[in-house]
Design a protein around this motif. Structure first.
Motif, short mmCIF file in Angstrom:
data_model
loop_
_atom_site.label_atom_id
_atom_site.label_comp_id
_atom_site.label_asym_id
_atom_site.label_seq_id
_atom_site.Cartn_x
_atom_site.Cartn_y
_atom_site.Cartn_z
N TRP A 87 -7.11 8.24 -3.04
CA TRP A 87 -8.26 9.03 -3.51
C TRP A 87 -7.85 10.43 -3.95
O TRP A 87 -8.64 11.13 -4.58
CB TRP A 87 -9.34 9.08 -2.43
CG TRP A 87 -9.84 7.70 -2.14
CD1 TRP A 87 -9.65 6.97 -1.01
CD2 TRP A 87 -10.56 6.85 -3.04
NE1 TRP A 87 -10.21 5.73 -1.14
CE2 TRP A 87 -10.79 5.63 -2.38
CE3 TRP A 87 -11.04 7.01 -4.34
CZ2 TRP A 87 -11.47 4.57 -2.96
CZ3 TRP A 87 -11.72 5.96 -4.93
CH2 TRP A 87 -11.93 4.75 -4.25
N ARG A 96 -14.37 5.66 -8.89
CA ARG A 96 -15.23 5.64 -7.71
C ARG A 96 -14.90 4.42 -6.86
O ARG A 96 -14.16 3.53 -7.29
CB ARG A 96 -16.70 5.63 -8.10
CG ARG A 96 -17.17 4.44 -8.92
CD ARG A 96 -18.66 4.54 -9.28
NE ARG A 96 -18.97 5.77 -9.99
CZ ARG A 96 -19.81 6.70 -9.53
NH1 ARG A 96 -20.43 6.53 -8.38
NH2 ARG A 96 -20.04 7.79 -10.23
N CYS A 97 -15.45 4.38 -5.68
CA CYS A 97 -15.25 3.24 -4.80
C CYS A 97 -16.20 2.12 -5.20
O CYS A 97 -17.30 2.37 -5.72
CB CYS A 97 -15.53 3.65 -3.35
SG CYS A 97 -15.14 2.35 -2.15
N SER A 121 -14.51 9.31 -6.58
CA SER A 121 -13.23 9.52 -5.89
C SER A 121 -13.11 10.92 -5.31
O SER A 121 -12.61 11.10 -4.18
CB SER A 121 -12.07 9.23 -6.84
OG SER A 121 -12.09 10.11 -7.94
N ILE A 124 -14.80 11.26 -1.94
CA ILE A 124 -14.06 10.62 -0.84
C ILE A 124 -12.87 11.48 -0.45
O ILE A 124 -12.58 11.67 0.73
CB ILE A 124 -13.61 9.21 -1.25
CG1 ILE A 124 -14.82 8.35 -1.63
CG2 ILE A 124 -12.85 8.54 -0.09
CD1 ILE A 124 -14.46 7.01 -2.23
N ARG A 125 -12.18 12.01 -1.46
CA ARG A 125 -11.04 12.90 -1.18
C ARG A 125 -11.49 14.12 -0.39
O ARG A 125 -10.85 14.50 0.61
CB ARG A 125 -10.39 13.33 -2.49
CG ARG A 125 -9.17 14.23 -2.31
CD ARG A 125 -8.67 14.74 -3.63
NE ARG A 125 -9.59 15.69 -4.25
CZ ARG A 125 -10.20 15.50 -5.42
NH1 ARG A 125 -10.01 14.40 -6.10
NH2 ARG A 125 -11.02 16.42 -5.91
#
Length: 591
Positions: A87, A96-97, A121, A124-125
């Protein structure tokens, strides 16, 4: 740690067999003298633990060790300039997830203000960075440090490591009682296997190494690949490019939007109560409700986790659930592609649902029907100076080529890992990668890995997977500490038996059906190496118990007596200050 490292990169050294521990018997057949260890039962052996990678798994491991172990030290070597793993590295437009955000988080660190149903992403990072900061984990992580070699030393029971500082270029040695590989499988990106990679004169880009200064606006661009990254990238850049040429070698099953699919499956009662916009972003009111209504939030999280964990039945070959999923997804794709005969032929699979990873694709099928998009099916023959030549004979002239061609999922380590049987890279290059319950490897004492061969990496969120794996590993570490074990490794017969079960189980799943997939290391046919032989819950259940009988042990003492840990007759429980000497009077009858 000085001169301890002795790794030899020569071919002869990398293929040599490591000697097994010597027999405790002397030449005349008599056993070495046994000595009672002058410590109470329960005295803990000191451990040094080295982990490779500070992504989802490495971060969680640090916290799990801190909560469960005493008398140890741990360090994580991370090659990147910050934590986050895949990520941090993946920054392509639209990244993106494809797992719902509220499943894609640590159970112990729930986030209530995810912006979207599928988190981008960067979010999340940022979440992972925040976790490291708040949990004070950064002091155990050495950033911009790469493990470049590892070799097991039988006599000392230590891994000898070679570490490289990517900031200075200097190398140094380190040692560890245990080496834990949390480097993951989705961070070693690869170019497409085609001729003429160097012949194309324009920008050649991989989604996993997206350049900050690349401007695709107004250009004619090729996007190769329709896995998760290609599917996310295409609708993001399509409105801004002059023309987009999309090359699809193998079709992908694209299900209806998550909300719609869950309602169709009769599991969508909770999700109907959640408000999102047309791009699946949560409304500000919805986020506020997550923040303020704890019961609603927890019910939503649990329902998402339950829905994610209950998908296994869709991948049972020739099963009723699989047949319904195939029919409904085919109908959905035909509808979204407007019944276009050419597009349907190229993009709708003929192989069973789930043979290749099923990938949500908001906006993707709408985008491929736009006037500035042309889809090409089949294989690439070669790159040419101004574009791509297909095996069909089509010449595709483009300004730039974007390769959404994924990662090396062979499971082969990116650095030498030399154990009792030689270099693991050579073993797994020449043979099908095999592990024990995905977490341990034959011939590699004191080595564990997250998401190794046949892990449930397509079964949902890696966050909760990493939590269960970390707990499993930690239980073994506690046994090692308490029983004075120098080395522990899975028995060859246990690894053989486990993989025999996998080989006989997989034909009942659609994962094993003919069709190119990274489940089968990118092959049309072949053994399934990237998926667990069971459901998500099945994997968790399997790891609940450490099957000690499946492992071989070497103890610290010269005389290999497994009961040396019994020590001087006292228990640590009666010498530790504050211990309740009659704790057993209050124990439950439950076992």
């Amino acid at each position: 740690m000085g001169d301890a490292f002795y790794y030899d990169s020569s071919e002869e050294a990398s293929t040599q067999k490591m000697d097994r521990p010597p027999s405790p018997e002397s030449k005349n057949g008599s056993q070495a003298n046994y000595t009672v260890k002058e410590t109470p039962l329960g005295t803990l052996k000191y451990l040094r633990i080295v982990c490779v990678g500070a992504g989802v798994s490495g971060i969680n491991l640090l916290r799990t060790l801190r909560l469960n172990l005493k008398h140890y030290e741990a360090v994580v070597y991370e090659k990147n300039e910050d934590v986050g793993g895949t990520w941090l590295e993946n920054k392509y437009p639209g990244c993106r997830c494809d797992i719902p955000s509220h499943c894609y988080q640590y159970s112990w660190r729930q986030k209530k203000d995810w912006s979207s149903f599928f988190a981008p992403s960067h979010e999340i990072r940022d979440y992972l960075c925040e976790v490291c900061k708040d949990e004070d984990l950064l002091r155990y992580i050495k950033l911009s440090h790469q493990v470049v070699a590892a070799q097991w030393h039988e006599a000392s029971g230590l891994w000898h490591l070679k570490i490289k500082s990517l900031e200075t270029g200097e190398q140094f040695d380190d040692t560890a009682n245990f080496l834990i590989n949390a480097s993951g499988i989705l961070n070693n990106w690869k170019w497409p296997d085609v001729d003429g990679l160097d012949d194309f004169k324009g920008p050649l880009i991989h989604t996993a190494a997206w350049p900050r200064d690349f401007d695709y606006k107004g250009k004619t661009v090729a996007v190769i690949g329709n896995g998760a990254s290609g599917i996310q990238l295409l609708p993001t850049i399509q409105p801004d490019v002059k023309k987009l040429c999309h090359i699809v070698r193998t079709p992908t099953w694209i299900p209806p939007p998550w909300r719609q699919a869950q309602v169709m499956a009769g599991r969508g009662q909770m999700i109907k109560q959640v408000a999102v916009d047309d791009k699946e972003n949560f409304t500000s009111e919805q986020i506020q409700k997550f923040l303020n209504d704890e019961d609603f939030y927890q019910n939503f999280v649990k329902s998402m986790e339950k829905d994610t964990a209950s998908n296994f039945g869709m991948f049972v070959k020739d099963g009723a659930i699989q047949a319904v999923a195939t029919a409904k997804t085919r109908d959905y794709m035909q509808y979204m592609l407007g019944g276009d005969e050419k597009l349907c032929k190229i993009m709708i699979p003929t192989f069973p649902f789930g043979t290749r990873r099923v990938t949500p694709a908001p906006g993707y099928m709408e985008a491929v029907r736009k006037e500035n998009v042309e889809v090409f099916g089949g294989n690439i023959r070669r790159f040419i100076s101004d574009g791509i030549e297909m095996e069909s004979g089509d010449l595709i002239k483009v300004d730039a080529i974007i390769c959404a061609t994924g990662f090396d999922t062979s499971f082969c380590p990116r650095f030498p890992i030399i154990g009792r049987d030689g270099d693991l890279r050579e073993t797994w290059t020449q043979n099908t990668p095999k592990a024990y319950m995905s977490v341990a490897v034959k011939g590699l004492p004191n080595y564990f890995t997250f998401l190794g061969p046949n892990a449930p990496i397509s079964h949902g969120s890696v966050f909760t997977l990493s939590e269960h794996i970390a707990k499993y590993i930690t239980r073994i570490l506690k046994k090692v500490q308490a029983e004075n074990i120098r080395a522990v490794a899975p028995l060859p017969k246990a690894v053989e038996d486990y993989n025999e079960h996998i080989a006989h189980f997989m034909p009942r799943m659609t994962w094993a059906a003919p069709g190119r997939s990274w489940f089968k290391a990118g092959k049309e046919d072949g053994p399934v190496v990237a998926v667990h032989p069971g459901s998500r819950t099945h994997f968790f259940h399997m790891l609940e118990t450490f099957r000690a009988e499946d492992f071989e042990y070497v103890w610290d003492a010269q005389r290999q007596n497994r009961f040396g840990c019994l020590g001087n007759g006292f228990s640590i429980k009666e010498v530790e200050e504050g211990w309740d000497q009659s704790w057993y009077l209050h124990e439950s009858a439950m076992v």
